[in-house]
Design a protein around this motif. Structure first.
Motif, PDB file in Angstrom:
ATOM      1  N   UNK B   4       3.677  18.351   5.071  1.00 18.14           N
ATOM      2  CA  UNK B   4       3.680  18.960   3.753  1.00 18.14           C
ATOM      3  C   UNK B   4       4.108  20.418   3.902  1.00 18.14           C
TER       4      UNK B   4
ATOM      5  N   UNK C 312      -9.916   3.896  -8.651  1.00 19.51           N
ATOM      6  CA  UNK C 312      -9.885   3.440  -7.258  1.00 19.51           C
ATOM      7  C   UNK C 312     -11.144   2.700  -6.854  1.00 19.51           C
TER       8      UNK C 312
ATOM      9  N   UNK D   2       0.981  11.360  -2.454  1.00 20.97           N
ATOM     10  CA  UNK D   2       1.748  10.392  -1.692  1.00 20.97           C
ATOM     11  C   UNK D   2       1.022   9.058  -1.773  1.00 20.97           C
ATOM     12  N   UNK D   4       0.589   5.558  -0.269  1.00 21.84           N
ATOM     13  CA  UNK D   4       0.815   4.907   1.006  1.00 21.84           C
ATOM     14  C   UNK D   4       0.671   3.406   0.804  1.00 21.84           C
ATOM     15  N   UNK D  38       6.240   4.547   1.873  1.00 18.72           N
ATOM     16  CA  UNK D  38       5.412   5.507   1.154  1.00 18.72           C
ATOM     17  C   UNK D  38       6.209   5.984  -0.051  1.00 18.72           C
ATOM     18  N   UNK D  40       6.398   9.142  -2.649  1.00 14.89           N
ATOM     19  CA  UNK D  40       5.953  10.488  -3.016  1.00 14.89           C
ATOM     20  C   UNK D  40       6.154  10.653  -4.519  1.00 14.89           C
ATOM     21  N   UNK D  52      -4.130   8.729  -8.956  1.00 15.23           N
ATOM     22  CA  UNK D  52      -5.221   8.332  -8.059  1.00 15.23           C
ATOM     23  C   UNK D  52      -5.657   6.893  -8.326  1.00 15.23           C
ATOM     24  N   UNK D  53      -5.614   6.487  -9.599  1.00 20.81           N
ATOM     25  CA  UNK D  53      -6.048   5.130  -9.948  1.00 20.81           C
ATOM     26  C   UNK D  53      -5.131   4.073  -9.346  1.00 20.81           C
ATOM     27  N   UNK D  54      -3.947   4.477  -8.931  1.00 24.14           N
ATOM     28  CA  UNK D  54      -3.034   3.497  -8.321  1.00 24.14           C
ATOM     29  C   UNK D  54      -3.579   2.944  -7.007  1.00 24.14           C
ATOM     30  N   UNK D  55      -4.604   3.605  -6.476  1.00 22.75           N
ATOM     31  CA  UNK D  55      -5.270   3.058  -5.294  1.00 22.75           C
ATOM     32  C   UNK D  55      -5.762   1.635  -5.576  1.00 22.75           C
ATOM     33  N   UNK D  61      -2.450   1.061  -0.050  1.00 29.01           N
ATOM     34  CA  UNK D  61      -3.522   1.288   0.912  1.00 29.01           C
ATOM     35  C   UNK D  61      -4.285   2.565   0.589  1.00 29.01           C
ATOM     36  N   UNK D  64      -2.847   9.862  -1.308  1.00 34.52           N
ATOM     37  CA  UNK D  64      -3.236  11.077  -0.611  1.00 34.52           C
ATOM     38  C   UNK D  64      -2.719  12.302  -1.371  1.00 34.52           C
ATOM     39  N   UNK D  66      -1.427  16.014  -2.041  1.00 36.76           N
ATOM     40  CA  UNK D  66      -0.681  16.972  -1.222  1.00 36.76           C
ATOM     41  C   UNK D  66      -1.013  18.403  -1.656  1.00 36.76           C
ATOM     42  N   UNK D  67      -0.920  18.681  -2.922  1.00 38.41           N
ATOM     43  CA  UNK D  67      -1.138  20.052  -3.382  1.00 38.41           C
ATOM     44  C   UNK D  67      -2.595  20.257  -3.766  1.00 38.41           C
ATOM     45  N   UNK D  68      -3.017  21.513  -3.769  1.00 37.88           N
ATOM     46  CA  UNK D  68      -4.363  21.847  -4.226  1.00 37.88           C
ATOM     47  C   UNK D  68      -4.446  21.644  -5.736  1.00 37.88           C
TER      48      UNK D  68
END
Lengths: 342, 342, 342, 342
Positions: B4, C312, D2, D4, D38, D40, D52-55, D61, D64, D66-68
């Protein structure tokens, strides 16, 4: 120890505990409260573990230790501070001592360049791993004997005494021939077989705190070394495991002050592993000295991004030199009220 | 790995990373966002550690692992579950297996009484410490060889295979002659020297999770054993260190399910160390089986209040028999809405 | 409380402590050991906090509590188990109770589909957030009043009593009109202002354990509710923060058993937040019932990948139905020795 | 973010994720590796929570970040450091600022004696609790309005601006009339109702880090205040919960440096709660300044052993004066190699 009887414990249960305390080699002193009784086990000749097992006796709610369990490492046993000499350098004296070098010895060029650089910047000892404890068996495990030979050579050239980690009891003799101080890594802090043998090795030991060891457990690990005959132990706080994920570990600086209060042994700090972030190593180093650390151990590499281990937390030689310069700066001044009002 | 880049990284810094990823043995795939770029390192032939060191390169904010680092222990490598036979008893088969016995072997009477009792109650293997890792050097350290001999005798009489802890690489051969399964204690989970030699010992290994080891670190410790040639590894969750003080450790039962999902190795639970409280061992044992554990390891002593170690968390023979009976009881039934309305 | 004098404390310091213990409303009982004295403060009328402050007095090394600090929640105060009725459903009775529903109420379609689905699968109560505590101010904060109205409608249709979270003291009255049970979220467990007002709200309360609360602190938070006049409290274990990163939290199932032992209040478990992984929710639910939980609370969404929060860790309706079926399965059988030998 | 994909994910599952990323308001960039792909998600206009819900989507899998996730508190938004004025005293300027005073206001005599003493020793602000969050409902809960009036009086006499804790949204107005800075206690760090209202209160806020809050969660709590309209926020590190029991909390000093690096807000440290031990407060104060803290907040009481709360960690006036003097002392000097050889 204080044995805390349960609220509904019977008189027979209390009498049984009184008898057992005597059997264990202590004198029982009973205090009867409105709701419950407590039995203090007085004396020092008996077995603490035997008292602890009384938690399993009927009518007992808890067994609470009162005194600290360590002896030889305690300041109650020895009030003057211990000084440990490693290859002529004293740790625990007036001045703080800086140990610096790469995570792993990787090549002749790398270790010589690092040693010359850290010496020029003011380091007093050289660190460098020959045998590396790695979380994964597929990661670089160290150069072994070849690294030991390089460390010996570089010591001869630079005069810097060498600290390196011992992972196996079978390597103690060999490493002792090449290094001035033997390091017990955090993961081996409670490898008692290793501690017992290092107690007989005739070399000073740098004992890292385990990532989940309490200060008491850490001092008891040192007690194995002292009880086994080796008084030359330096403690090293290197961060503990917590829920925080921004830093690799949580550097427990208060533990440095606390260990120096409870024990006469020197205590140093490892801000490299303690934070795992290059940007935090210099400020954390200053904080470690401010809280009373007897020294620092810092990972330095001529080219961190090419390091074979711990590159992300290694300083370049320039960064290390800046860190060393920063250690002399005074603390941030405190505003007086008048100034604020002005 | 995904590298990153920092928000303000330059094009030259990005090109440098691209080149370094190639040097490390991976193919770089760049995604340029509005604010920052990310570089995915694709492939499996290169060095993960080398990629991680790029965190130290200019313009890099973070290096984030994508894939799990373990191989042989992974269910992706082997989809069928591993069964480990210890002295004829299979762990990881259809039925759960119970290992029981004292923390330490203390005497002939004690170990024979315990073995007969736990066998009668349904245990399939006997545990018992000969060499004990103790926090304090002043605590009972085990009977050593004498204990090994007693374990062998009691196995002959009862037919119970024996599990005992190995603390020193020098003891592996001797213990292997006397025991059916070698235990790596929680404090030695990352004693890689011990793991490497146990990989060659020809005996099944019971690998306890370290008190501050993540599930990944635990599986990587097992990877040392498999990579070294020993496929007969049983994992054991025994509680992790947390801020909670009412229990000795926090038994991480979800980790049992997770380890069984990530790995094909059998996983058992140790509710004795996991809770440290006799009142919680039976309910925690039921929960361990409910979450999928392949077995249990439980501390039992004929007279817990006189145990030389871990008395406070040892069950008496009667308590252990009750626990075993309780393992057959069904789960608490769930109220249906109709019932609640009635 | 036991006041542990320092090894070198003077007689005058000891006398001072004896006088202060009397001043604090307790009777002092002194035990003099070879090295140090301890003073037990007996009685229950005085101030524990005042005793604790004696740690600051000269010559004192430590002040150690002996008894538990909670009263009304304790089984010593009330030996029979409390049953809490929420909208006609009893929690803490013979059968375990399942609460299910989405993290947030998102739309009429979503909440009606979920309610019908979880009812059909056997849930007894419906959960659904109207006001959401979110780590980031930029995340979805809940539909508020609109969600409350939907919950009331869906309750009328399905008959499922409704549990929803209260974040603000100003919302208590409004939410009480629409819901059957008021939830205190983990982040508000020590929001004493909220607890004091909920004690007067006349509704049962679901009190989640804080992510870093000890079992004692959790029970003391419940004590605020009982001491304020509300005996209808259900405790909910939802995972604690630890160093483990594979799971969102560490579900402390032993704490379920422990809280039921120390207190007469019902205790349920939340495997959705406790693990944060959909693959672990079903096995963790079974484990919770096996360890004695009075119920479960589980996040369910008709389409988890489109959930506006906690997708999730949300189960689909099909997954939830499978979980419910799995709760009736027996525990894994334990191999008897004979079987193993055969 | 990202996304994964799992090792065995199908092409259809990958396409589904690509479509969903677009629906969520981001551009998908796909990298196909040998084993897995992966995706992005690039851009900043979409919903992070939706990603996030795509988990929960098939074939995924992990997701994750990347940015704050914070914006207004970030140094990327504002590069110059924020200075917060509380009653005329600037926090975050050149000099460090010391806030001192009792845990609770107990009486006129107590608060006046303390205020005069800490002012004489160099403190710039006065702390003192009027409303106290207490773990037990039976402990002293503060004098409330009476305490507020005393704080106002003592401010008039001494000129010391006053910091006091707000526990209830209903008290904000009243406390704002009497105090110069409003404190959010550690247990209320994620009491978002309180944060939202304090954002509108027109007073600077001292935001303590929760005992189990990560640095990110802490900054996101501050984000609530800034996003709500209050830029005058001072962060305060006061120790986190860990397994260590010798100290009340573990003072995370690296977090002080890290918060100052990630954010432009001033950061102070609370060594009183951070260590809970009077003997460690002075060294920890020095360490806090050394690591870059903008100030300190310290508990002081004229007679700690009679304090109604936190006596064990309160300094006497003499001890506080000694601490202040010690803040001017230089760091321990570092031995140069030459010195060691001499």
């Amino acid at each position: 120890m204080v044995i805390n009887m349960a609220a509904g414990a019977s008189e027979a249960e209390l009498q049984h505990i009184i008898e057992r305390v005597i059997e264990c080699g202590f004198q029982p002193h009973v205090t009867r409260g409105a709701e419950r009784a407590i039995v203090a086990a007085v004396g020092s000749g008996g077995s603490r573990a035997a008292l602890e097992a009384l938690k399993a006796a009927p009518g007992v709610e808890d067994v609470v230790p009162i005194a600290h369990p360590f002896k030889l490492v305690s300041r109650q046993t020895r009030s003057e501070r211990t000084r440990v000499a490693a290859g002529g350098v004293v740790i625990g004296g007036e001045d703080a001592v800086v140990i610096a070098g790469p995570c792993s010895v990787e090549s002749r060029e790398q270790i010589f360049a690092t040693a010359r650089g850290v010496k020029a910047a003011g380091a007093s000892l050289l660190r460098g791993g020959a045998y590396k404890p790695r979380t994964s068996p597929y990661d670089f495990q160290g150069l072994g004997l070849e690294a030991l030979k390089l460390l010996r050579e570089v010591r001869e050239e630079t005069g810097l005494p060498v600290v390196t980690e011992v992972m196996s009891t079978n390597d103690i003799e060999l490493i002792s021939e090449h290094a001035d101080m033997l390091q017990v890594g955090a993961r081996n802090m409670q490898n008692y077989d290793l501690l017992r043998r290092l107690a007989k090795a005739g070399k000073p030991v740098l004992l890292k705190r385990g990532p989940s060891a309490t200060v008491k457990e850490w001092l008891l690990a040192a007690e194995y070394l002292l009880a086994g005959g080796n008084p030359n132990v330096v403690l090293c706080e290197r961060g503990i495991k917590t829920f925080e994920t921004e830093t690799r570990n949580t550097l427990d600086l208060a533990a440095v002050a606390l260990a120096r209060e409870l024990s006469h042994l020197p205590v140093i700090a490892d801000p490299s592993h303690g934070t795992g972030r290059r940007d935090l190593i210099a400020p954390a180093s200053r904080a470690a000295l401010a809280i009373g650390a007897d020294g620092l151990i810092i990972e330095v590499h001529p080219c961190p991004e090419r390091a074979m281990s711990d590159g992300a937390q290694s300083l370049s030689l320039e960064e290390f030199a800046r860190l060393m310069n920063g250690l002399a700066a005074p603390l941030r001044p405190v505003a007086s009220l008048c100034a604020a009002e002005a």
